[in-house]
Design an enzyme around this catalytic site. Structure first.
Site, short mmCIF file in Angstrom:
data_model
loop_
_atom_site.label_atom_id
_atom_site.label_comp_id
_atom_site.label_asym_id
_atom_site.label_seq_id
_atom_site.Cartn_x
_atom_site.Cartn_y
_atom_site.Cartn_z
CB VAL A 195 -6.22 17.53 7.33
CG1 VAL A 195 -5.45 16.38 7.97
CG2 VAL A 195 -5.28 18.68 7.05
CG ASN A 232 -9.50 9.38 4.58
OD1 ASN A 232 -9.06 8.40 5.18
ND2 ASN A 232 -8.76 10.42 4.27
CB THR A 254 -4.96 4.64 13.27
OG1 THR A 254 -4.42 5.26 14.43
CG2 THR A 254 -5.93 3.54 13.68
CG ASP A 276 10.55 -15.36 -30.01
OD1 ASP A 276 10.06 -15.73 -31.09
OD2 ASP A 276 11.77 -15.28 -29.80
#
Length: 859
Positions: free
Chosen positions: A253, A667, A698, A300
């Site tokens: 997790v 992380n 957070t 174009d």
């Protein structure tokens, strides 16, 4: 009866509409992202193990992400509709030797259709009778000037632009009348063939989608490997299996950036709103960041770089050349001779020319809600505009009693005006045709003999106009002595030559600056048009394209892919192209690792629009086919909006990199702290619910504030990023590892200090709070990878300051509010705990800022 049999055989004359996008498919698409699938799996595992709160928290973020993406994409899909509007509902045919009005959908091959000015051509037809027939084929071929039509056969292998004995479904008749035999209906028409080609192209994932998918897979491999190793080692060490499984889940997790999908989606959605305010409607969220990586724009000409409005720009008279200012159909402008404005009505020769252009005409200009528009031939409308600029009396006060219509063999048209018992012939046509029929010339209001010297001057004048990319027409007049109106030769000989006009479809005034910006940004612009080579080259040079030569569709057909690829390395313009040419060019550019944006407005542009990485359609002039195939629609048809959208796309991608880096860094610190904690055998440093609180609330809110960072200076002075550049490169990973390591070890240190002097619950609260506090300080470093804080401004992103203040406030409540203490398993901290946390956090910002200051000053 035969028509009914053929209707059964060939089917209805309708196109299969664009596939209807089902709402549930758009919704399902939001949940097929790899990161989302990982989160869903994590929620299932948490639920099985009894962690209901964790499971609910994860599912909440999954559902929120899906809703945000669905709402944005469904709104965009509903703003863009269908092919069917291009078809005329009724047409006039000859059946059973009678003229009948029938539904266009009931047309069959073999039907004879009557055509006249204003009709939308309902099927592909071979013409069998024409009188001054002209068709506007811009939507199909890109040709900006109405095409003359006749019944003469052309070569079997002639390009569509050269098939002057044919008219095509979806084009417009702008002049004359005629009859044609239907040869193709529905999907068998040129229109239908292009629609089928468009439908065969599969949508491809954007670069961001692919990069995030790769990142998700990399994280998955790392997570599974580390988690399996930890659980296995703990089991070998004699730890209880259930305890190690719980530890493994905590580690997994902590490694998954749960908030990343939502942050990406919200940031892109906000960016889509910004682009909408800048007149660019995006159909898919990821289109925004893809724009920022654009390296080639295939555009174009007609209606994109130019106004698609014919304008008389120059006039040659024997008494002197005159320039006319103004652009488009708005009748405002000045007549300038020898650098000074003149009164056109006081200049006898000029007034005579303008009067003839006004009389010899079938067009009108009207003011609508969208501005000035032309009814009829754009070229004839240019004469009406010039007459109104000169404030000539309305031509309706004069009586036209006869007309000799234009056709491709005559290359001229004339009308006979009756006024006060006098008959006057007004004629306009190709300069060489009119010149050979004239024997006099008007000079300062007097008719003079047209000698060889003057003929040479006239020839030099119109050839010079042509080299400038101007379409040329000559005008002449004559007083008739009798009313023999049917004698064409008598009416159109012994003319008095009035002058030559140079007509152009003017470039948009703002395009030149936009082209200059693309050069600075390292973005190449390639014009691909159905127009004539000389005109395309001239317009290209006027807007700042460094075009060396124009290559036609016929030239492309004779080139191999290798030869065409080599040609694409040069500064060239493509003219007289067909849909397959544009499609082929885009694919070859993509094959050379170019990220290609294709702009267009016609039916002929649709296949290339869909094949391109970014298809950009015109919102005002664009056909429904083009809009349906495009990723982005310009609401104002303004090329500068593309540049603004690219700049916004670059800002968004830079900010996406910033918050992805921040989330991965945060992380990494969590994983490191949890991993080392598990290996030491100490109680869990963070509980799964606490990790989810950090990741989902957070970190996510703080990361989202990075999405509001303004574009850094010189954003459009940098080259496009490498097409295969990962979101996180090696250097970035090393930086993240450095910051993440400090975050992880500092959290561990604070945890062990608290554990030695108190309970586990107290130490766990210290670690949880330290992680939140330090992560919110850490985010400041990611505002700019290059500039120190005092250069970008502490208050330049107030959203970040609000986010940091809010998150620290929430964490304080989590520590001191009883209800949150129960949910998050926290305890009250004293001032000594807060002091240690603050001291641990300061080096992250101080050291990083000192490094940026030294690096910035040295640079």
């Amino acid at each position: 009866a035969e028509a009914q049999l053929r209707l059964q055989r060939f089917g209805s004359n309708i196109l299969a509409g664009a596939e209807v996008v089902k709402w549930y498919r758009v919704l399902i698409r939001q949940f097929t992202n790899f990161l989302i699938l990982i989160l869903a799996f994590a929620a299932c595992v948490s639920f099985v193990l009894g962690d209901i709160l964790d499971a609910i928290a994860i599912l909440a973020i999954v559902i929120l992400n899906g809703i945000l993406g669905f709402v944005q994409e469904w709104k965009a899909e509903n703003a863009l509709k269908s092919l069917k509007k291009m078809l005329s509902p009724q047409c006039r045919v000859i059946r059973d030797q009678e003229i009948q009005d029938i539904k266009a959908s009931d047309l069959v091959p073999g039907d004879i259709v009557l055509l006249e000015r204003g009709n939308l051509v309902p099927a592909d037809m071979r013409l069998i009778d024409t009188v001054d027939l002209k068709a506007d084929e811009a939507a199909l071929t890109g040709e900006s000037i109405p095409v003359d039509k006749h019944v003469d056969a052309v070569a079997e292998d002639a390009y569509i632009t050269a098939r002057s004995c044919m008219v095509w479904m979806g084009t417009h008749i702008v002049n004359g009348r005629g009859r044609g035999i239907v040869v193709s209906t529905g999907a068998d028409t040129e229109f239908g063939r292009i629609a089928a080609l468009t439908g065969q192209i599969e949508e491809t994932a954007t670069r961001l989608q692919r990069q995030l998918a790769v990142l998700a897979k990399q994280l998955t491999v790392i997570i599974l490997s580390v988690t399996t190793a930890v659980v296995f080692l703990g089991w070998l060490g004699g730890k209880p299996p259930l305890q190690m499984l719980l530890a493994g889940i905590s580690l997994a997790v902590s490694a998954i950036p749960e908030g990343l999908p939502a942050v990406v989606t919200i940031t892109l959605a906000l960016g889509v709103r910004v682009m909408a305010r800048k007149k660019a409607l995006l159909r898919h969220l990821q289109t925004a960041e893809t724009l920022g990586a654009t390296s080639v724009i295939c555009t174009d000409k007609t209606g994109t770089l130019t106004k698609n409005e014919m304008t008389i720009q120059k006039v040659w008279l024997a008494s002197g050349a005159i320039d006319i200012s103004g652009a488009g159909y708005e009748p405002t402008g000045e007549f300038i001779q020898n650098s000074s404005a003149i009164d056109p009505l006081a200049q006898v020769d000029l007034r005579a020319l303008l009067e003839t252009g006004q009389r010899c005409n079938h067009a009108q200009i009207l003011r609508s809600a969208e501005g000035w528009v032309a009814l009829g031939s754009p070229t004839e409308a240019a004469f009406i505009v010039a007459a109104q600029k000169a404030k000539l009396p309305d031509a309706s006060t004069y009586q036209i009693i006869h007309e000799h219509s234009f056709d491709s063999s005559r290359k001229r048209m004339s009308v006979i005006e009756e006024s006060a018992g006098k008959l006057t012939v007004h004629i306009k046509g190709a300069p060489e045709t009119v010149l050979e029929r004239a024997d006099k010339i008007l000079i300062n209001g007097q008719e003079e003999v047209l000698d060889d010297a003057l003929r040479a001057q006239i020839t030099q004048a119109y050839e010079g106009f042509a080299r400038q990319g101007l379409r040329t027409l000559a005008l002449a007049r004559k007083t008739l002595g009798s009313a023999d109106l049917s004698n064409e030769e008598k009416a159109e000989t012994e003319l008095t030559f009035l002058g030559v006009v140079g007509i152009i479809d003017p470039p948009r005034t703002e395009v030149k600056e936009a082209i200059a910006k693309t050069k600075t940004a390292g973005i190449r612009v390639i014009m691909i048009t159905g127009d004539a080579p000389d005109t395309a080259l001239t317009v290209g040079r006027q807007i700042g394209l460094n075009a060396e030569k124009a290559v036609t569709g016929a030239d492309i057909a004779n080139l191999s892919d290798e030869e065409l690829s080599a040609l694409l390395e040069q500064d060239i313009i493509f003219a007289r192209t067909v849909p397959e040419d544009k499609f082929r060019i885009v694919k070859l550019l993509q094959g050379h690792d170019q990220l290609v944006a294709m702009t267009g407005d016609g039916v002929n542009d649709a296949p290339a629009l869909k094949q391109a990485d970014i298809g950009i359609a015109m919102g005002i002039r664009g056909t429904d086919v083009a809009k349906g195939a495009a990723d982005m629609v310009l609401l104002d048809d303004n090329f500068t909006s593309i540049v603004a959208a690219i700049e916004e796309g670059r800002r968004q991608y830079t900010n996406i990199r910033k918050f992805v880096s921040y989330l991965v860094c945060s992380n990494f610190g969590e994983v490191l702290a949890v991993f080392i904690n598990i290996l030491t055998g100490a109680p869990l440093i963070l509980l799964p619910i606490q990790i989810l609180g950090v990741n989902l609330v957070t970190d996510s809110v703080t990361a989202l504030s990075l999405g509001f960072e303004k574009a850094e200076q010189r954003t459009m002075d940098e080259k496009p990023r490498n097409i295969n550049q990962p979101i996180l490169d090696r250097t970035t990973f090393m930086t993240l590892a450095l910051f993440g390591s400090y975050l992880g070890f500092a959290t561990l240190g604070l945890y062990y200090v608290a554990l030695e002097g108190g309970s586990y619950e107290h130490a766990n609260t210290v670690a949880f709070t330290a992680l939140v506090f330090m992560a919110n300080i850490l985010v400041i470093n990611f505002r700019s990878f290059q500039k120190p804080l005092h250069k970008i401004g502490l208050f330049s992103n107030p959203w970040m300051l609000c986010a940091i203040a809010l998150m620290i406030t929430l964490q304080t409540l989590a520590v001191y509010m009883p209800a949150l203490q129960t949910v998050l398993k926290t305890q009250i901290l004293d001032w000594a705990d807060w002091r240690r946390i603050l001291i641990a956090a300061l080096p992250m910002i101080v050291v990083a800022e000192l490094y940026k200051i030294l690096k910035y000053n040295r640079k």
